[in-house]
Design a protein around this motif. Structure first.
Motif, PDB file in Angstrom:
ATOM      1  N   THR A 139      -8.398  -3.791   6.597  1.00 14.30           N
ATOM      2  CA  THR A 139      -7.687  -2.672   5.981  1.00 14.30           C
ATOM      3  C   THR A 139      -8.398  -1.356   6.286  1.00 14.30           C
ATOM      4  O   THR A 139      -7.752  -0.324   6.481  1.00 14.30           O
TER       5      THR A 139
ATOM      6  N   LEU B 269     -10.150  -9.127  -1.089  1.00 14.73           N
ATOM      7  CA  LEU B 269     -10.207  -7.991  -2.002  1.00 14.73           C
ATOM      8  C   LEU B 269      -9.430  -8.300  -3.269  1.00 14.73           C
ATOM      9  O   LEU B 269      -8.369  -8.926  -3.218  1.00 14.73           O
TER      10      LEU B 269
ATOM     11  N   GLU C 139      -9.577   1.240  -2.450  1.00 12.73           N
ATOM     12  CA  GLU C 139      -9.626   1.571  -1.025  1.00 12.73           C
ATOM     13  C   GLU C 139      -8.455   2.461  -0.630  1.00 12.73           C
ATOM     14  O   GLU C 139      -8.611   3.412   0.138  1.00 12.73           O
TER      15      GLU C 139
ATOM     16  N   PRO D  79      -5.695  -9.369   2.575  1.00 17.30           N
ATOM     17  CA  PRO D  79      -4.695  -8.588   3.316  1.00 17.30           C
ATOM     18  C   PRO D  79      -4.779  -8.803   4.826  1.00 17.30           C
ATOM     19  O   PRO D  79      -5.855  -8.739   5.421  1.00 17.30           O
TER      20      PRO D  79
ATOM     21  N   PHE E  27       0.820  -1.204   0.000  1.00 20.75           N
ATOM     22  CA  PHE E  27       0.000   0.000   0.000  1.00 20.75           C
ATOM     23  C   PHE E  27       0.863   1.267   0.000  1.00 20.75           C
ATOM     24  O   PHE E  27       0.527   2.247  -0.667  1.00 20.75           O
TER      25      PHE E  27
ATOM     26  N   CYS F 146      -8.223  -3.202  -3.755  1.00 23.69           N
ATOM     27  CA  CYS F 146      -7.158  -2.703  -2.876  1.00 23.69           C
ATOM     28  C   CYS F 146      -6.745  -1.298  -3.285  1.00 23.69           C
ATOM     29  O   CYS F 146      -6.558  -0.408  -2.436  1.00 23.69           O
TER      30      CYS F 146
END
Length: 324
Positions: free
Chosen positions: A301, A224, A232, A192, A167, A229
């Motif tokens: 997350t 996800l 988000e 995740p 991320f 991902c």
């Protein structure tokens, strides 16, 4: 009557100075263990010292490719934790040497002193995979099982947290690039898992509250896709970017080129790895080899990302919607 002072148990953690390692060291330190951290550059492991009391954490030079350094690092240990792994090869750091030979060497050293062993592998470890990373991770698991039958093995999905390379990498890219790539269309599924939850699971294995001789698969509460991902992450950092699908053939070409450059933003082996989903198997769910059987409720997350990705917002921590 003279009170006998009981010396805390000594835990040797290989790879303790890395991303997951620092969280494992913290979890062990809060439990009062003495911790010896085996790492290639102990002079760069000063960030571990504040995680425990004075003298509680001791970095020592060790390399899983060099057997005598492993034996020296585990001397006198009550339990050994192996977290060493690489995502891309470079120099002498090759997948077989680190994931296979290194795992066996650590296991043999632990067996020689009668210490317990906790080994960190990865979801997707498969001896038949086309990915060298996945094949050598599976070979490492086999080496551990052949050496110490009651070792505990953890297989996490993609791990996220303040120092992650997933991320953080894409959030930083979004600061400068108007587009973000979706390799293979972004349909690969992940589960995740928060680094703090993985560290807690390992710490529980060390203290003996997790069933030994079991291979656990660790995934977060949500599955996800790669696209989800990215969506988000963009929502958290409050930026709008175009998500562009990159077909597999183009991704493989990019991996071949970028894999030869310093930093290795993407390699051919990583592209191969992305062709398979990275989620907890139905078999592990059915057999109770997940977080549930360890007694841990994994964090999502949505709960954790805002606590560290805020620094990629245009106004940082002064963002109007800052949740950190």
């Amino acid at each position: 009557m003279t009170e006998i002072l009981q010396i805390p148990k000594l835990i040797t953690v290989f790879g303790g100075s890395g991303f997951i390692g620092r969280h494992v060291v913290r979890a062990l330190a809060t439990r009062g263990y003495r911790i010896r951290v085996g790492c290639r550059r102990p002079d760069l492991a000063g960030h571990l010292q504040p995680l425990g009391a004075m003298g509680q954490i001791q970095p020592v030079q060790a390399n899983v490719r060099v057997r005598w350094s492993i034996d020296r690092a585990v001397e006198g240990a009550d339990h050994v934790v192996n977290l060493v792994g690489i995502l891309a090869e470079g120099g002498r750091q090759r997948f077989p040497a680190v994931h296979d030979f290194g795992a066996r060497a650590v296991a043999e050293a632990a067996r020689a002193i009668g210490a317990g062993l906790t080994h960190l592998s990865a979801l997707g470890a498969n001896e038949h995979s086309q990915s060298s990373y996945a094949r050598t991770k599976a070979a490492g698991e086999r080496a551990v099982r052949e050496t110490i039958a009651d070792a505990t093995i953890f297989r996490p999905s993609i791990v996220f947290g303040p120092e992650d390379q997933f991320f953080n990498r894409f959030a930083n890219m979004a600061r400068y690039s108007p587009v973000l790539p979706l390799i293979g269309g972004g349909e690969t599924r992940f589960q995740p898992v928060y680094v703090g939850d993985v560290a807690e699971a390992i710490a529980r294995a060390v203290e003996g509250s997790v069933e030994r001789g079991t291979t656990y698969e660790l995934g977060g509460p949500n599955v996800l896709t790669f696209r989800q991902c990215m969506e988000e992450m963009l929502q958290v950092i409050e930026r709008r970017r175009m998500l562009v699908s990159v077909p597999w053939w183009a991704a493989e070409l990019q991996g071949a080129v970028l894999g030869m450059l310093p930093g290795k933003l993407l390699t051919s082996d990583q592209v191969t790895l992305l062709k398979s989903d990275n989620v907890v198997s139905a078999e592990a769910e059915r057999e109770g080899r997940t977080f549930d059987s360890i007694g841990i409720q994994p964090q999502s997350t949505g709960t954790i990302l805002p606590s560290y990705l805020w620094r990629y917002r245009a106004a940082g921590q002064f963002s109007r919607n800052n949740e950190a």
